[in-house]
Design a protein around this motif. Structure first.
Motif, mmCIF file in Angstrom:
data_model
loop_
_atom_site.group_PDB
_atom_site.id
_atom_site.type_symbol
_atom_site.label_atom_id
_atom_site.label_comp_id
_atom_site.label_asym_id
_atom_site.label_seq_id
_atom_site.Cartn_x
_atom_site.Cartn_y
_atom_site.Cartn_z
ATOM 1 N N CYS A 275 0.834 -1.203 0.000
ATOM 2 C CA CYS A 275 0.000 0.000 0.000
ATOM 3 C C CYS A 275 0.866 1.249 0.000
ATOM 4 C CB CYS A 275 -0.924 -0.015 1.213
ATOM 5 S SG CYS A 275 -1.990 1.429 1.344
ATOM 6 N N LEU A 276 1.917 1.248 0.807
ATOM 7 C CA LEU A 276 2.829 2.392 0.874
ATOM 8 C C LEU A 276 3.466 2.657 -0.485
ATOM 9 C CD1 LEU A 276 4.406 4.478 2.645
ATOM 10 C CD2 LEU A 276 6.124 2.690 2.969
ATOM 11 N N ILE A 277 3.962 1.598 -1.133
ATOM 12 C CA ILE A 277 4.629 1.741 -2.434
ATOM 13 C C ILE A 277 3.646 2.230 -3.493
ATOM 14 C CG2 ILE A 277 5.775 0.470 -4.289
ATOM 15 C CD1 ILE A 277 6.996 -1.328 -2.106
ATOM 16 N N GLN A 278 2.455 1.600 -3.561
ATOM 17 C CA GLN A 278 1.456 2.009 -4.547
ATOM 18 C C GLN A 278 1.031 3.466 -4.346
ATOM 19 O OE1 GLN A 278 -1.798 -0.409 -5.872
ATOM 20 N NE2 GLN A 278 -1.051 -2.190 -4.731
ATOM 21 N N THR A 279 0.868 3.859 -3.091
ATOM 22 C CA THR A 279 0.436 5.222 -2.801
ATOM 23 C C THR A 279 1.478 6.235 -3.252
ATOM 24 O OG1 THR A 279 -0.872 4.465 -0.904
ATOM 25 C CG2 THR A 279 -0.267 6.801 -0.967
ATOM 26 N N VAL A 280 2.748 5.990 -2.920
ATOM 27 C CA VAL A 280 3.817 6.922 -3.285
ATOM 28 C C VAL A 280 4.024 6.945 -4.798
ATOM 29 C CG1 VAL A 280 6.275 7.405 -3.069
ATOM 30 C CG2 VAL A 280 4.971 6.713 -1.059
ATOM 31 N N GLN A 281 4.023 5.762 -5.440
ATOM 32 C CA GLN A 281 4.231 5.708 -6.891
ATOM 33 C C GLN A 281 3.070 6.324 -7.654
ATOM 34 O OE1 GLN A 281 4.957 1.544 -7.730
ATOM 35 N NE2 GLN A 281 7.172 1.725 -7.370
ATOM 36 N N GLY A 282 1.856 6.074 -7.197
ATOM 37 C CA GLY A 282 0.683 6.542 -7.940
ATOM 38 C C GLY A 282 0.261 7.964 -7.637
ATOM 39 N N GLU A 283 0.596 8.455 -6.423
ATOM 40 C CA GLU A 283 0.085 9.762 -6.014
ATOM 41 C C GLU A 283 1.153 10.707 -5.493
ATOM 42 O OE1 GLU A 283 -3.483 9.022 -3.432
ATOM 43 O OE2 GLU A 283 -3.016 6.941 -3.975
ATOM 44 N N GLY A 284 2.378 10.214 -5.335
ATOM 45 C CA GLY A 284 3.446 11.068 -4.833
ATOM 46 C C GLY A 284 3.623 10.940 -3.331
#
Length: 322
Positions: A275-284
């Motif tokens: 979740c952390l990785i997806q959030t940072v990659q997808g939304e900054g």
């Protein structure tokens, strides 16, 4: 006087010190939670808006335009769902804090006074306060995680209704039973890892900061152990707790709110790290601080109300100051 009569003559806080402190902290937490709950609801709605994982999985088709900003989110909830919806999910939130705050406060004092130990001058070294605060927060949150899960999911029910989706729960009891039937016992602890991580960080900010600032002021300034000292220490603890805890809070909220399969496995995120990785990659990176303003605006008054109430009821009940 018989031994039994002697025991009954001893004040309850002295006979049952840990149980008394648990009850007092639970009462103070319930008051603070009810006063600041609308900010918690606003924060939760902000944290799930614009999820990259939802967009990729097509779950946002036909979804209402998300709110933007704290004030517009709160105003939108009142206009579209009603004023009372600002307290939707308050019941499990109070249940959660009865368990969470009761356990963490008792655990911290036990660690401080018996396990880690104070210095010879009765001060509590900062590194011990950090260890004690993080440990107490993690322990308290683990026990309270099922109530936190229900709270987060019930907070999203009003939004589901506006989006034309069927409501999942009829009430707190129904929510517990439905989560239990769909995911088993493990389902009640969905998202417990980021939940515990967040609680450890928040309590490193809250418990550690409050305890350290309060005793620093008492030892190094003319201030005495009164409401002024408690207010200054609680304001400091609220700021530090919000800065440290918001990223883990965003991850926790998204994991708890995601749809699940029949085995209770998340359909959007495999783990808190995913979740952390997806959030940072997808939304900054700054998306990890979505809802920071209401988080801070809630933690500051929450800490103030909690610590002032807790210290006062301890004094009224004959329990020594925290």
């Amino acid at each position: 006087m018989s031994p039994a009569e002697d025991e009954r003559s001893i004040p309850l806080p002295e006979r049952w010190p840990r149980a008394s402190k648990f009850a007092l902290s639970a009462c103070a937490a319930a008051v603070a939670e009810l006063v600041t709950f609308p900010l918690d609801l606003t924060k939760t709605r902000l944290q799930v808006q614009g999820e990259a994982a939802v967009r990729r999985n097509g779950a946002a088709a036909g979804q209402a335009i998300p709110y933007r900003g704290m004030l517009r989110t709160a105003a939108g909830i009142v206009q579209e769902e009603g004023l009372q919806k600002l307290w939707q999910g308050a019941t499990p939130a109070v249940y959660r804090h009865i368990v969470y705050s009761g356990v963490r406060m008792v655990a911290y004092e036990h660690l401080r006074d018996s396990v880690l130990g104070r210095s010879e001058d009765e001060s509590f070294p900062f590194w011990k306060a950090v260890v004690g605060g993080m440990s107490a927060g993690a322990i308290g949150q683990f026990f309270a995680s099922p109530t936190d899960l229900v709270k987060v999911q019930m907070q999203m029910e009003g939004k589901r209704k506006l989006e034309g989706k069927p409501l999942r729960f009829r009430g707190v009891h129904h929510a517990f039973m439905k989560i239990l039937s769909e995911g088993g016992i493990r389902g009640l602890w969905a998202g417990w890892v980021p939940n515990v991580q967040r609680a450890a960080l928040v309590n490193m900010g809250d418990l550690t900061t409050y305890d350290s600032v309060k005793h620093f002021l008492l030892l190094n300034t003319p201030l005495v152990d009164n409401s002024v000292t408690h207010s200054v220490a609680s304001c400091c603890s609220g700021v530090v707790a919000a800065v440290l805890g918001t990223p883990a809070d965003v991850v926790k909220t998204r994991i708890m709110n995601q749809p699940r399969d029949k085995q209770g496995r998340g359909l959007l995120y495999k783990s808190s790290m995913d979740c952390l990785i997806q959030t940072v990659q997808g939304e900054g990176f700054m998306s990890l601080y979505k809802g920071f303003v209401p988080t801070w605006m809630r933690m500051a008054p929450w800490s103030l109300v909690f610590w002032l109430t807790y210290e006062q009821i301890r004094r009224i009940c004959g329990v020594s100051s925290f």
